[in-house]
Design a protein around this motif. Structure first.
Motif, PDB file in Angstrom:
ATOM      1  N   UNK A  32      39.644  50.307  21.292  1.00 55.52           N
ATOM      2  CA  UNK A  32      40.369  49.146  21.796  1.00 55.52           C
ATOM      3  C   UNK A  32      39.470  48.376  22.757  1.00 55.52           C
ATOM      4  N   UNK A  33      39.419  47.070  22.612  1.00 55.60           N
ATOM      5  CA  UNK A  33      38.600  46.293  23.539  1.00 55.60           C
ATOM      6  C   UNK A  33      39.175  46.364  24.944  1.00 55.60           C
ATOM      7  N   UNK A  34      38.325  46.460  25.953  1.00 55.79           N
ATOM      8  CA  UNK A  34      38.842  46.492  27.324  1.00 55.79           C
ATOM      9  C   UNK A  34      39.464  45.156  27.698  1.00 55.79           C
ATOM     10  N   UNK A  35      40.384  45.196  28.643  1.00 60.85           N
ATOM     11  CA  UNK A  35      40.993  43.962  29.144  1.00 60.85           C
ATOM     12  C   UNK A  35      40.627  43.795  30.612  1.00 60.85           C
ATOM     13  N   UNK A  36      40.680  42.573  31.082  1.00 64.97           N
ATOM     14  CA  UNK A  36      40.380  42.330  32.486  1.00 64.97           C
ATOM     15  C   UNK A  36      41.381  43.048  33.387  1.00 64.97           C
ATOM     16  N   UNK A  37      42.649  43.055  32.997  1.00 66.37           N
ATOM     17  CA  UNK A  37      43.675  43.696  33.827  1.00 66.37           C
ATOM     18  C   UNK A  37      43.423  45.197  33.936  1.00 66.37           C
ATOM     19  N   UNK A  38      43.109  45.836  32.797  1.00 66.38           N
ATOM     20  CA  UNK A  38      42.869  47.275  32.819  1.00 66.38           C
ATOM     21  C   UNK A  38      41.611  47.607  33.625  1.00 66.38           C
ATOM     22  N   UNK A  39      40.573  46.795  33.458  1.00 61.54           N
ATOM     23  CA  UNK A  39      39.330  47.051  34.192  1.00 61.54           C
ATOM     24  C   UNK A  39      39.532  46.834  35.686  1.00 61.54           C
ATOM     25  N   UNK A  40      40.302  45.814  36.050  1.00 59.76           N
ATOM     26  CA  UNK A  40      40.609  45.587  37.462  1.00 59.76           C
ATOM     27  C   UNK A  40      41.347  46.790  38.047  1.00 59.76           C
ATOM     28  N   UNK A  41      42.288  47.331  37.285  1.00 61.49           N
ATOM     29  CA  UNK A  41      42.995  48.512  37.749  1.00 61.49           C
ATOM     30  C   UNK A  41      42.064  49.695  37.963  1.00 61.49           C
ATOM     31  N   UNK A  42      41.104  49.870  37.050  1.00 60.71           N
ATOM     32  CA  UNK A  42      40.145  50.976  37.173  1.00 60.71           C
ATOM     33  C   UNK A  42      39.273  50.799  38.413  1.00 60.71           C
ATOM     34  N   UNK A  67      33.513  48.431  49.435  1.00 55.67           N
ATOM     35  CA  UNK A  67      33.381  49.389  48.337  1.00 55.67           C
ATOM     36  C   UNK A  67      33.596  48.744  46.968  1.00 55.67           C
ATOM     37  N   UNK A  68      34.068  47.499  46.973  1.00 54.70           N
ATOM     38  CA  UNK A  68      34.437  46.851  45.714  1.00 54.70           C
ATOM     39  C   UNK A  68      33.232  46.642  44.801  1.00 54.70           C
ATOM     40  N   UNK A  69      32.179  46.041  45.299  1.00 52.20           N
ATOM     41  CA  UNK A  69      31.011  45.775  44.458  1.00 52.20           C
ATOM     42  C   UNK A  69      30.337  47.060  43.976  1.00 52.20           C
ATOM     43  N   UNK A  70      30.146  48.076  44.839  1.00 54.92           N
ATOM     44  CA  UNK A  70      29.578  49.331  44.333  1.00 54.92           C
ATOM     45  C   UNK A  70      30.433  49.972  43.231  1.00 54.92           C
ATOM     46  N   UNK A  71      31.767  49.886  43.370  1.00 58.85           N
ATOM     47  CA  UNK A  71      32.640  50.448  42.339  1.00 58.85           C
ATOM     48  C   UNK A  71      32.468  49.693  41.027  1.00 58.85           C
ATOM     49  N   UNK A  72      32.410  48.370  41.117  1.00 61.43           N
ATOM     50  CA  UNK A  72      32.163  47.523  39.937  1.00 61.43           C
ATOM     51  C   UNK A  72      30.844  47.917  39.272  1.00 61.43           C
ATOM     52  N   UNK A  73      29.799  48.001  40.066  1.00 67.50           N
ATOM     53  CA  UNK A  73      28.472  48.301  39.526  1.00 67.50           C
ATOM     54  C   UNK A  73      28.441  49.664  38.850  1.00 67.50           C
ATOM     55  N   UNK A  74      29.052  50.645  39.482  1.00 71.45           N
ATOM     56  CA  UNK A  74      29.074  52.000  38.923  1.00 71.45           C
ATOM     57  C   UNK A  74      29.773  52.020  37.567  1.00 71.45           C
ATOM     58  N   UNK A  75      30.899  51.323  37.462  1.00 73.88           N
ATOM     59  CA  UNK A  75      31.661  51.323  36.213  1.00 73.88           C
ATOM     60  C   UNK A  75      30.961  50.510  35.127  1.00 73.88           C
ATOM     61  N   UNK A  76      30.326  49.410  35.523  1.00 74.54           N
ATOM     62  CA  UNK A  76      29.586  48.610  34.544  1.00 74.54           C
ATOM     63  C   UNK A  76      28.367  49.379  34.030  1.00 74.54           C
ATOM     64  N   UNK A  96      37.131  39.203  41.025  1.00 74.28           N
ATOM     65  CA  UNK A  96      36.886  39.758  42.352  1.00 74.28           C
ATOM     66  C   UNK A  96      37.918  39.256  43.362  1.00 74.28           C
ATOM     67  N   UNK A  97      38.313  37.997  43.232  1.00 75.74           N
ATOM     68  CA  UNK A  97      39.326  37.455  44.136  1.00 75.74           C
ATOM     69  C   UNK A  97      40.634  38.220  44.005  1.00 75.74           C
ATOM     70  N   UNK A  98      41.050  38.463  42.772  1.00 70.73           N
ATOM     71  CA  UNK A  98      42.310  39.172  42.546  1.00 70.73           C
ATOM     72  C   UNK A  98      42.203  40.635  42.982  1.00 70.73           C
ATOM     73  N   UNK A  99      41.041  41.261  42.768  1.00 71.88           N
ATOM     74  CA  UNK A  99      40.856  42.651  43.194  1.00 71.88           C
ATOM     75  C   UNK A  99      40.919  42.759  44.715  1.00 71.88           C
ATOM     76  N   UNK A 100      40.319  41.790  45.398  1.00 70.08           N
ATOM     77  CA  UNK A 100      40.363  41.794  46.877  1.00 70.08           C
ATOM     78  C   UNK A 100      41.800  41.653  47.382  1.00 70.08           C
ATOM     79  N   UNK A 101      42.584  40.830  46.712  1.00 74.56           N
ATOM     80  CA  UNK A 101      43.976  40.644  47.111  1.00 74.56           C
ATOM     81  C   UNK A 101      44.762  41.952  46.946  1.00 74.56           C
TER      82      UNK A 101
END
Length: 269
Positions: A32-42, A67-76, A96-101
């Protein structure tokens, strides 16, 4: 080839929602292709898990944001193809804006500096008398000084209306059952934290709830076994079909499903 010997709350909910969806995910194991919502949740879950590895006084909003950017980088780095879900730089910026919120919302719901979780992202599993293995990940387990246990689950969406909240409640009841079977003790509190709506839903399971959850799981598994034996995985139409990856393979929408892979083992068959 496929085996059917275990069940997670998400796969159980798949079957309730649509047996054919369960088949595609659990037996065919279609990608299944990833979605932005699912990836944001992860990403947000990863940040909140890492937040509790810091000393209590450092569990601040600023630290969570750092911690947001390191988490993004690790998962990518683990799955570079996830970047394909972003077609423009503007989409990444909005991500990133929505994740910060969502991270800011978490700090309106509790004070992490006052908490010392017993475990985070705990993998749990237990085997029922039937041989069926129940398994899953609990976001956080808190234990009060008096020994009372609380299971916490983060949801990055909004709290649904009561008539649409069955899946999350079933998930928490599922984990309460697993914990009871593992420890012989009732969980004191089940806590759902909806970051999207900045709301918290708590419940206190009873033995009757534990028994009802096991009865429901047994019934779901009985239906799964029956579907596997007869190879009848009925699609179930609903408004959720519009977001289903498998719609192009669904007979309910005039399409053809591929043959079911061979199932080599079914608990309870």
């Amino acid at each position: 080839m496929a085996v059917l010997t275990s069940l997670s709350p998400s796969r159980a909910n798949d079957f309730i929602q649509c047996p054919l969806k369960f088949r595609f995910r659990s037996i065919d194991k279609l990608p299944e292709p990833p979605s932005q919502a699912a990836f944001r949740g992860t990403v947000v879950h990863s940040v909140l898990e890492k937040l509790f590895t810091a000393p209590a006084e450092q569990r601040t909003t600023d630290h969570a944001q750092s911690l947001l950017m390191p988490a993004w980088t690790e998962l990518v780095d683990k799955d570079p193809e996830v970047l394909e879900i972003f077609t423009t730089e503007a989409e990444q910026a909005e991500f990133f804006t929505s994740a910060r919120k969502l991270l800011d919302a978490y700090f309106t719901l509790e004070f992490p500096e006052h908490l010392e979780p017993d475990e985070t992202e705990k993998f749990v599993r237990t085997t029922l008398d039937s041989g069926l293995e129940l398994r899953g990940f609990i976001d956080r387990i808190d234990v009060a000084p008096g020994g009372e246990k609380r299971l916490v689950d983060y949801k990055t969406g909004k709290q649904p209306k009561p008539q649409y909240g069955r899946e999350a409640k079933f998930q928490m009841g599922f984990y309460a059952l697993v914990e009871y079977r593992l420890t012989g003790e009732l969980v004191h509190t089940l806590q759902l934290m909806y970051l999207g709506s900045r709301s918290v839903l708590k419940s206190h399971p009873t033995m009757a709830d534990i028994e009802a959850t096991q009865f429901e799981i047994d019934a779901i598994w009985k239906d799964i076994v029956a579907a596997a034996k007869t190879d009848r995985w009925r699609p179930r139409k609903s408004p959720l079909c519009n977001w289903c990856t498998f719609k192009p393979l669904c007979p309910a929408w005039g399409n053809a499903a591929p043959p079911t892979p061979e199932i080599t083992e079914i608990v309870g068959a």
